[in-house]
Design a protein around this motif. Structure first.
Motif, PDB file in Angstrom:
ATOM      1  N   ARG A   1       0.813  -1.224   0.000  1.00  0.00           N
ATOM      2  CA  ARG A   1       0.000   0.000   0.000  1.00  0.00           C
ATOM      3  C   ARG A   1       0.847   1.275   0.000  1.00  0.00           C
ATOM      4  NH1 ARG A   1      -3.027   2.240   5.308  1.00  0.00           N
ATOM      5  NH2 ARG A   1      -3.827   4.126   4.369  1.00  0.00           N
ATOM      6  N   TYR A   2       1.884   1.303   0.847  1.00  0.00           N
ATOM      7  CA  TYR A   2       2.732   2.494   0.884  1.00  0.00           C
ATOM      8  C   TYR A   2       3.302   2.774  -0.504  1.00  0.00           C
ATOM      9  CZ  TYR A   2       2.655   2.514   5.994  1.00  0.00           C
ATOM     10  OH  TYR A   2       2.244   2.577   7.304  1.00  0.00           O
ATOM     11  N   ALA A   3       3.702   1.694  -1.186  1.00  0.00           N
ATOM     12  CA  ALA A   3       4.331   1.861  -2.500  1.00  0.00           C
ATOM     13  C   ALA A   3       3.307   2.285  -3.554  1.00  0.00           C
ATOM     14  CB  ALA A   3       5.030   0.562  -2.901  1.00  0.00           C
ATOM     15  N   PHE A   4       2.122   1.668  -3.557  1.00  0.00           N
ATOM     16  CA  PHE A   4       1.114   2.048  -4.558  1.00  0.00           C
ATOM     17  C   PHE A   4       0.724   3.521  -4.396  1.00  0.00           C
ATOM     18  CE2 PHE A   4       0.179  -2.591  -5.004  1.00  0.00           C
ATOM     19  CZ  PHE A   4       0.337  -2.668  -6.375  1.00  0.00           C
ATOM     20  N   GLU A   5       0.593   3.971  -3.176  1.00  0.00           N
ATOM     21  CA  GLU A   5       0.184   5.360  -2.966  1.00  0.00           C
ATOM     22  C   GLU A   5       1.320   6.322  -3.313  1.00  0.00           C
ATOM     23  OE1 GLU A   5      -2.392   6.272   0.230  1.00  0.00           O
ATOM     24  OE2 GLU A   5      -3.746   4.678  -0.422  1.00  0.00           O
TER      25      GLU A   5
ATOM     26  N   LEU B   1       5.957  -4.463  -4.667  1.00  0.00           N
ATOM     27  CA  LEU B   1       6.802  -3.283  -4.923  1.00  0.00           C
ATOM     28  C   LEU B   1       7.026  -3.117  -6.426  1.00  0.00           C
ATOM     29  CD1 LEU B   1       9.524  -3.569  -2.098  1.00  0.00           C
ATOM     30  CD2 LEU B   1       7.482  -2.115  -2.113  1.00  0.00           C
ATOM     31  N   ALA B   2       7.284  -4.228  -7.107  1.00  0.00           N
ATOM     32  CA  ALA B   2       7.501  -4.156  -8.554  1.00  0.00           C
ATOM     33  C   ALA B   2       6.221  -3.699  -9.259  1.00  0.00           C
ATOM     34  CB  ALA B   2       7.951  -5.526  -9.079  1.00  0.00           C
ATOM     35  N   LEU B   3       5.084  -4.216  -8.800  1.00  0.00           N
ATOM     36  CA  LEU B   3       3.802  -3.823  -9.406  1.00  0.00           C
ATOM     37  C   LEU B   3       3.500  -2.343  -9.151  1.00  0.00           C
ATOM     38  CD1 LEU B   3       1.907  -7.092  -8.484  1.00  0.00           C
ATOM     39  CD2 LEU B   3       2.078  -6.159 -10.817  1.00  0.00           C
ATOM     40  N   ALA B   4       3.902  -1.848  -7.995  1.00  0.00           N
ATOM     41  CA  ALA B   4       3.687  -0.430  -7.695  1.00  0.00           C
ATOM     42  C   ALA B   4       4.516   0.438  -8.635  1.00  0.00           C
ATOM     43  CB  ALA B   4       4.030  -0.139  -6.231  1.00  0.00           C
ATOM     44  N   VAL B   5       5.730   0.007  -8.938  1.00  0.00           N
ATOM     45  CA  VAL B   5       6.552   0.746  -9.907  1.00  0.00           C
ATOM     46  C   VAL B   5       5.863   0.705 -11.273  1.00  0.00           C
ATOM     47  CG1 VAL B   5       8.789   0.879 -11.086  1.00  0.00           C
ATOM     48  CG2 VAL B   5       8.702   0.272  -8.652  1.00  0.00           C
ATOM     49  N   ALA B   6       5.376  -0.478 -11.656  1.00  0.00           N
ATOM     50  CA  ALA B   6       4.683  -0.620 -12.944  1.00  0.00           C
ATOM     51  C   ALA B   6       3.458   0.294 -13.000  1.00  0.00           C
ATOM     52  CB  ALA B   6       4.278  -2.076 -13.157  1.00  0.00           C
ATOM     53  N   ALA B   7       2.729   0.363 -11.892  1.00  0.00           N
ATOM     54  CA  ALA B   7       1.540   1.213 -11.834  1.00  0.00           C
ATOM     55  C   ALA B   7       1.936   2.684 -11.975  1.00  0.00           C
ATOM     56  CB  ALA B   7       0.787   0.978 -10.526  1.00  0.00           C
ATOM     57  N   GLY B   8       3.026   3.057 -11.347  1.00  0.00           N
ATOM     58  CA  GLY B   8       3.518   4.430 -11.426  1.00  0.00           C
ATOM     59  C   GLY B   8       3.912   4.808 -12.848  1.00  0.00           C
TER      60      GLY B   8
ATOM     61  N   GLY C   1       6.205   4.066   8.766  1.00  0.00           N
ATOM     62  CA  GLY C   1       6.087   3.828   7.323  1.00  0.00           C
ATOM     63  C   GLY C   1       5.985   2.329   7.076  1.00  0.00           C
ATOM     64  N   PRO C   2       6.584   1.844   5.991  1.00  0.00           N
ATOM     65  CA  PRO C   2       6.498   0.405   5.687  1.00  0.00           C
ATOM     66  C   PRO C   2       7.094  -0.471   6.795  1.00  0.00           C
ATOM     67  CG  PRO C   2       7.494   1.622   3.856  1.00  0.00           C
ATOM     68  CD  PRO C   2       7.320   2.601   4.968  1.00  0.00           C
ATOM     69  N   MET C   3       7.902   0.140   7.665  1.00  0.00           N
ATOM     70  CA  MET C   3       8.456  -0.619   8.792  1.00  0.00           C
ATOM     71  C   MET C   3       7.407  -0.890   9.872  1.00  0.00           C
ATOM     72  SD  MET C   3      11.563  -1.361   8.121  1.00  0.00           S
ATOM     73  CE  MET C   3      11.397  -1.280   6.344  1.00  0.00           C
TER      74      MET C   3
END
Ligand code: M6R
Length: 361
Positions: A64-68, A165-172, A226-228
């Protein structure tokens, strides 16, 4: 087979450089430094709803942190057993994503089926590619952790995080939020993670040393921001599952709203403190704990500043790109739980009361 390892869990922890590498290669191209097509039109959705249970839920929260942040996509993450019974309000521009190692968890599968029946586009991040969820979802987003035998999830978790994380980059990229230069930088950072995970595995002697003390505790706090924060909850879950020590994961900033009352000489705090933009905030929370006599173990890179708290003990973690910190810091979480359980002599691979796959509600 366990080979040179004492337990499947130990073996699976050590397989992570490979399983993460293999999973990332599904989504990213190491040679071109670009994302691959992902089977979903990220520009056509305006929200993501992740549903999952247990460890997969924490992986979803990290995602979620990465997608946002990277894709500007609002993302909700919910425990499947709550989602499915509360009549959630959803819209057809929401992508429903189930995250599951087995692909058979009853509540997650039922949530996915429900979303599909509402007409939502669906995807499933699953490790068993022939599972019910893999078949049910419109898009299969595989993880390549290989078979996971230990009941406590380790390599399946990092594979889920790597995929998300990879999918979030792809979405970005698809949403025009990430230009070619940023894409190349993020892809490179992700592909560095297997090497940095291998470095984190070398923390095992230092971690083993602190578990002598940890195994005597009855309560342990895990803190992060955060993600931690979801990773802190995952660390607490791992410790509970296999060492039977009561543990809680908290957002470090939430401490003074209640849990700091638990702090005493007998209650250790494990803090996840990568050098990110909230490092100073976490460090000051740790000073507050130390000032109240609570033993603190701070997992942090060697080059991070010292928070100067009496009682703050540091364990050096590899320095890394903030994007991959959840993958890297997962390793000390797993090793802490593992060595504590070994110290206590519990059944690491088959903890009491637990099943590998929860196919009943
Ligand atoms: O197969 P799944 O990923 O759907 O399983 C979900 C949870 O049951 C699982 O992650 C559980 O929490 C593990 N025992 C955690 O180590």
């Amino acid at each position: 087979e366990k080979g040179e390892y004492r337990h499947f869990m130990e073996k699976e922890i050590h397989e992570q450089p490979d399983s993460v590498q293999h999973t990332l290669s599904e989504y990213l191209d190491l040679v071109t430094g670009k994302v691959k097509p992902q089977g979903v039109d990220f520009a056509a959705i305006d929200r993501i709803q992740i549903v999952a249970c247990g460890t997969a839920f924490y992986a979803g929260q990290i995602g979620r942190y990465a997608f946002e942040k990277l894709a500007g996509l609002p993302c909700d993450v919910e425990i499947a057993s709550e989602f499915r019974y509360r009549s959630p309000a959803v819209s057809k521009t929401t992508l429903a994503v189930a995250v599951s190692q087995s692909g058979e968890t009853a509540d997650t599968l039922a949530s996915l089926t429900w979303c599909k029946a509402q007409g939502l586009p669906t995807a499933a991040v699953v490790n068993v590619h022939t599972s019910s969820m893999a078949r049910e979802a419109s898009v299969l987003w595989p993880t390549h952790a290989g078979p996971e035998i230990g009941v406590a999830s380790t390599k399946a978790f990092t594979a889920q995080v790597a995929a998300l994380l990879a999918l979030a980059v792809a979405a970005g990229v698809a949403r025009g939020r990430i230009d070619a230069a940023a894409e190349a930088e993020l892809v490179k950072a992700l592909f560095e993670s297997p090497r940095v995970i291998a470095e984190a595995l070398r923390m095992d002697e230092t971690i083993r040393a602190v578990t002598q003390e940890l195994s005597k505790a009855t309560d342990v706090l895990f803190l992060g921001r955060g993600p931690m924060f979801p990773l802190a909850m995952e660390g607490a879950l791992k410790l509970k599952e296999i060492s039977y020590i009561h543990a809680e994961g908290y957002a470090a900033g939430e401490l003074k709203h209640g849990p700091i009352a638990l702090i005493d000489e007998e209650t250790p705090t494990i803090a996840l403190a990568p050098l990110d933009d909230v490092f100073d905030k976490t460090a000051s929370n740790l000073q507050e704990i130390a000032a109240r006599g609570g033993p603190v173990i701070m997992i942090t890179p060697e080059n991070a500043p010292d928070p100067h708290g009496v009682g703050i003990r540091r364990i050096d973690a590899p320095d890394c790109h903030p994007l991959i910190a959840p993958l890297v810091y997962a390793v000390p979480m797993q090793l802490l739980a593992y060595y504590t359980a070994v110290q206590k002599g519990t059944d690491v691979d088959q903890p009491r009361n637990l099943a590998k796959s929860v196919t009943v509600e």
